[in-house]
Motif scaffolding. Structure first.
Motif: not given
Length: 956
Positions: A601, A640-642, A650, A691
């Protein structure tokens, strides 16, 4: 009227401020405002009339300089300056900071790692290095730091010449802290003496538990030209240690249904009657003895073991300063640090966790008050030995510069900028496991909760009893980057009135990448298919007669436990897998690593904003005052990415904050200061909670989902303090503080099936019980939401004085003591004990203190110092605290009280040569970690031994 500590200090400017001590080498440099700047460490107002019969040397002089920083600031600050840091027996910055009132530390491997300030944990503290915010991360006993908390153990204390803790906010002070802003300041060549300066400190470090000696070396080279317009300095520090950690561990306690209890079968072919079913399958039949055992909390993995910590810490700093005129100064600062650790663990245990269905329990006892199973004998038990190896390497660098310029007599500006990067890499995190899954007559006895007796009935020194059952490898990396630019201006509008304004840009990037090579050897298409041919079937993999692993012959090594606080009758010798041989045999490192979805993440934050601040000083009705106040604006753009259900996601959002603050200092007399402050403050959400995906714990059947729309922690902070400078180099103070936390992210657990999470089976760790049977039990599924807030209030007491009132040599003694008392209240959602055998944990709300908050903390130092000899002994006490929500039905977990005693003795043979002996953790205090706040069950109890340092310091 009191003078400011610096040209850009919080207090108004005063042209009568004491000049910098450019001709002395005991120079104090501290930042009492936004940037790291020079503090006049000459005689402060409290020490100008020092008794000429008193020997005022390095340490005592540094205490006076630290008092000057505090006294000359309008806001609430505390400081430690160079002599104070260099001559305390501190292994790193965290241990230096714990001397400050209101600061407590959390230890890892026997040394300080993270700090709390006035009860607020590490994630609520912002750290600036030479005026630039940054994050440094390392690893602890469980994993890498994947959060905003700053790991102070990355840096050697010798690299810094001042630490300043800002406890109240100012508009010109960087936002992001509910607890404190900590300034770490390195070289200051223009503050040193003219010409060439060289200092070297050579030490050996001996630990009485590991019986190993390691080097500790530090040095400084500095030069300033005769005109005082140009200076350059470089410093370096190197330390290598090899320490042991010995003790026991339960990995929490749990409720579960056993195969049989005291000879009574608990599982049958039907609920009403029929044939008893052994080891797996069947229907649970309620009975008094089976239900009592099922509802009592038993240790999940009772074990003793050893943890070896090989640590290497290397750091360099460099500073170039150019001041072509009194109006101009340009500084360029750099710092590099590398922190390497090899952590090796060897455990002998029984794996009850999720395997109780196949285990027969006899001769057990239960504490009726806490519902804790204190003793028991296990048959068909999963006896396990583990060998764990982790290699970690954290590198950190920062490069920054500042330009301070005066334009005329009334206008000044500072342009500040730089970059930093922290790269915490774990290339190897390997575990090999030996199992004997039909072991007989294993006994545990927790009648003495913190010193249990664990005895294996099956021989754990015979290879033929074991099979190589699990292998794991979990390489990972955490990288943090900062880019910062700031412009600060000051305009003296009129006598006693200054206007400050500034703008800032800050970009923070966090990225976590993790992989797994986990596999059980048989029963799930694991290593038996890829690397070896073994006859087994998934249906029989958990039965006592199953073929569940590879032969252990030739893959083992013997381990004998040292002094772990174990009682007589404990099993102290067993076989563990040999990592090098097992890795070669299985080809572990040739396996293709799979993504660890929950720990892949990233978060990117761009913060833009500025501030407007008014500083004033004067006299009203005969009362001197100093004031600063205004407002700070910050706009945060967050990405925020995960991985969500295995798909990259994202999420972008933005929010803004207007943060007013004010500080007021009143001076009823030259010896008294009354301070008051009020401010709006924020801390941005925990990185792991942002995340858009989820993390899966297949060992404890838990899923945690993030929430990229969490609001920041927002609070209103109030402070009121009274300071009495009753004698030279002396202070008595009391401070009251309160924080009303308006928004407070909380977790909301529920019970459900794995299918209800919507996550793919691929996210399950292959070595976990859930990988083979995802629906073997209900899962605890937790999400994070914006909560209702919390309260915090406390009092901070401090007293510092040399004993100049005593006769003869006794006047060379002195003392420092401080105490902090804090209380707080927050409401958490917890998953409590099951009330029916095999039932789900019951969700409930529970009021407690904020996580990481100790209600009481004490620090004290007694010192002696004359022209040649000095000695100090210091003690710190931190009260118990709740650290986090727990699992498996336990309500919270945390740490019991901790006491550390350190000492130092130094003797100056000649002007340029000093010998020293220092001791760290002289009482060899055990770290006591508990699970369940009410029952105080043993989670972990271990010790690290005493560390003795001996060496010499050269100066020219």
């Amino acid at each position: 009227m009191l003078a400011p500590a610096t040209a850009l200090a919080s207090a108004p400017r005063d042209d009568t401020a004491a000049p910098a001590r450019d001709d002395r080498d005991e120079t104090a440099s501290a930042s009492a405002t936004g940037a790291a700047q020079d503090v006049p460490a000459a005689q402060d107002n409290a020490s100008q009339d020092a008794d000429p019969g008193i020997v005022v040397t390095g340490f005592r002089q540094s205490l006076g300089a630290a008092i000057a920083v505090k006294r000359n600031s309008v806001s609430a600050v505390d400081a430690i300056v160079a002599e104070d840091i260099a001559k305390f027996p501190d292994q790193n910055l965290a241990e230096s900071l714990q001397r400050i009132p209101g600061v407590s530390i959390q230890r890892d491997a026997g040394e300080g790692r993270a700090i709390t300030v006035r009860g607020l944990g590490a994630q609520f503290t912002r750290v600036r290095l030479n005026g630039l915010e940054t994050v440094a991360t390392s690893t602890d006993g469980a994993s890498a730091n994947r959060d905003r908390a700053f790991d102070f153990n990355v840096f050697a204390s010798e690299l810094f010449n001042s630490l300043v803790v800002h406890k109240t906010a100012e508009p010109s002070l960087d936002e992001g802290s509910l607890g404190a802003v900590v300034d770490l300041n390195t070289g200051n060549p223009l503050g040193g003496k003219y010409g060439f300066t060289a200092v070297a400190n050579l030490q050996g470090s001996y630990n009485d538990l590991s019986k190993r000696v390691g080097p500790r070396v530090a040095g400084l080279l500095s030069w300033k030209n005769e005109d005082g317009t140009f200076g350059i300095s470089v410093s370096g520090a190197y330390q290598k240690t090899n320490n042991l950690e010995l003790g026991n561990n339960t990995v929490r306690w749990a409720q579960a249904r056993f195969d049989s209890v005291n000879g009574t079968p608990c599982w049958y072919t039907t609920a009403a009657g029929g044939t008893p079913v052994q080891n797996s399958g069947g229907v649970y039949r309620s009975s008094a003895v089976c239900d009592q055992a099922a509802l009592a909390f038993h240790p999940r993995i009772p074990r003793y073991g050893e943890v070896r910590h090989d640590r290497e810490r290397l750091g360099f700093t460099g500073s170039i300063q150019w001041a072509p005129s009194e109006a101009t100064k340009v500084s360029i600062d750099g710092l590099f640090s590398r922190f390497r650790e090899t952590r090796e663990e060897k455990w002998g245990e029984v794996l009850l966790r999720s395997n109780e269905r196949s285990i027969d329990l006899v001769n057990f006892t239960v504490d009726s008050k806490t519902n804790t199973m204190l003793t028991g004998t296990l048959n068909d038990a999963w006896v396990r030995t583990e060998h764990y190896l982790r290699k970690s390497d954290t590198t950190f660098y920062q490069v920054g510069g500042s330009w301070d310029q005066e334009i005329g007599d009334s206008f000044r500006f500072t342009l500040l900028g730089g970059v930093s990067k922290s790269d915490a890499d774990i290339p190897v995190e390997t575990t090999f496991v030996f199992d004997d899954r039909d072991a007989q007559n294993f006994t545990f006895d927790y009648s003495n909760m913190w010193s249990p007796k664990i005895a294996f009935g099956t021989s754990v020194t015979q290879e033929s009893n074991f099979q190589l059952a699990e292998v794991r490898d979990r390489p990972s990396n955490v990288t943090n980057k900062f880019r910062t630019a700031q412009l600060r201006t000051e305009w003296d509008v009129a006598d006693g009135f200054t206007l400050k304004a500034g703008a800032m840009y800050r970009r923070f990037q966090f990225k976590s990448v993790a992989f797994t090579r986990d596999a059980v050897v048989c029963g799930n298409g694991g290593l038996d298919v890829v690397l070896r041919t073994v006859t087994c079937s998934a249906s029989s993999a958990f039965g006592p007669a199953a073929i569940y692993g590879l032969p252990s012959t030739g893959l083992s090594e013997s381990f004998t436990l040292g002094n772990a606080g174990q009682p007589a009758g404990n099993t102290n010798t067993w076989l563990v897998p040999n990592i090098a041989k097992a890795a070669a045999y299985t080809g572990l490192y040739n396996r293709t690593a799979a993504l660890d979805a929950g720990n892949n993440r990233s978060v990117t934050e761009e913060v833009k904003g500025g501030y407007l601040q008014f500083d004033a000083k004067g006299n009203v009705l005969g009362l001197d005052y100093a004031f600063n106040g205004g407002i700070r604006y910050a706009r945060t753009d967050q990405s925020s990415s995960g991985l969500s259900s295995g798909i990259p996601v994202t999420v972008k959002r933005d929010y803004e904050d207007w943060l007013p603050s004010m500080n007021l200092a009143l001076y009823p007399s030259e010896k008294f200061i009354i301070r008051g402050a009020v401010a709006k403050v924020i801390t941005r959400p925990t990185l792991g909670n942002l995340t858009p995906g989820g993390s899966v714990d297949g060992f404890n059947y838990r899923v945690t989902f993030g929430n990229p729309f969490l609001d920041p922690f927002r609070a209103t902070a109030y402070d009121l303090a009274l300071e009495w400078y009753f004698a030279p180099q002396s202070i008595a103070s009391v401070a009251l503080f309160k924080k009303d936390i308006e928004s407070f992210p909380v977790s909301q657990p529920r019970s459900g099936t794995f299918a209800s999470t919507g996550l793919p089976l691929a996210v399950l760790p292959p070595s976990s019980p859930a990988f083979i049977n995802p629906e073997g039990q209900l899962w605890t599924i937790t999400g994070n939401v914006n909560g209702a807030g919390a309260k915090l209030k406390g009092i901070e007491l401090s007293l510092q004085a040399p004993f100049t009132f005593l006769p003869g040599v006794l006047k060379n003694f002195g003392g420092i003591v401080n105490a902090t008392f804090v209380d707080s209240s927050a409401v958490y959602t917890v998953a409590g004990p099951s009330v029916a055998p095999g039932g789900a944990n019951i969700a409930a709300t529970r009021r407690s203190t904020l996580f990481g908050l100790s209600k009481t903390a004490f620090n004290g130092t007694l010192y002696y110092e004359d022209s040649r000899f000095s000695a100090r002994i210091s003690a710190s006490y931190r009260g118990p605290y709740v650290d986090a929500n727990s699992g498996t039905g336990n309500v919270f977990e945390g740490y019991n009280r901790a006491v550390n005693v350190d000492a130092s003795v130094r003797y100056k043979i000649m002007e340029n040569l000093e010998l020293s002996v220092e001791g760290v953790n002289l009482t060899d205090d055990y770290r006591s970690r508990y699970t369940d706040l009410d029952a105080n069950r043993n989670y972990e109890y271990n010790h690290f031994g005493r560390t003795i340092l001996f060496g010499a310091r050269f100066k020219m």
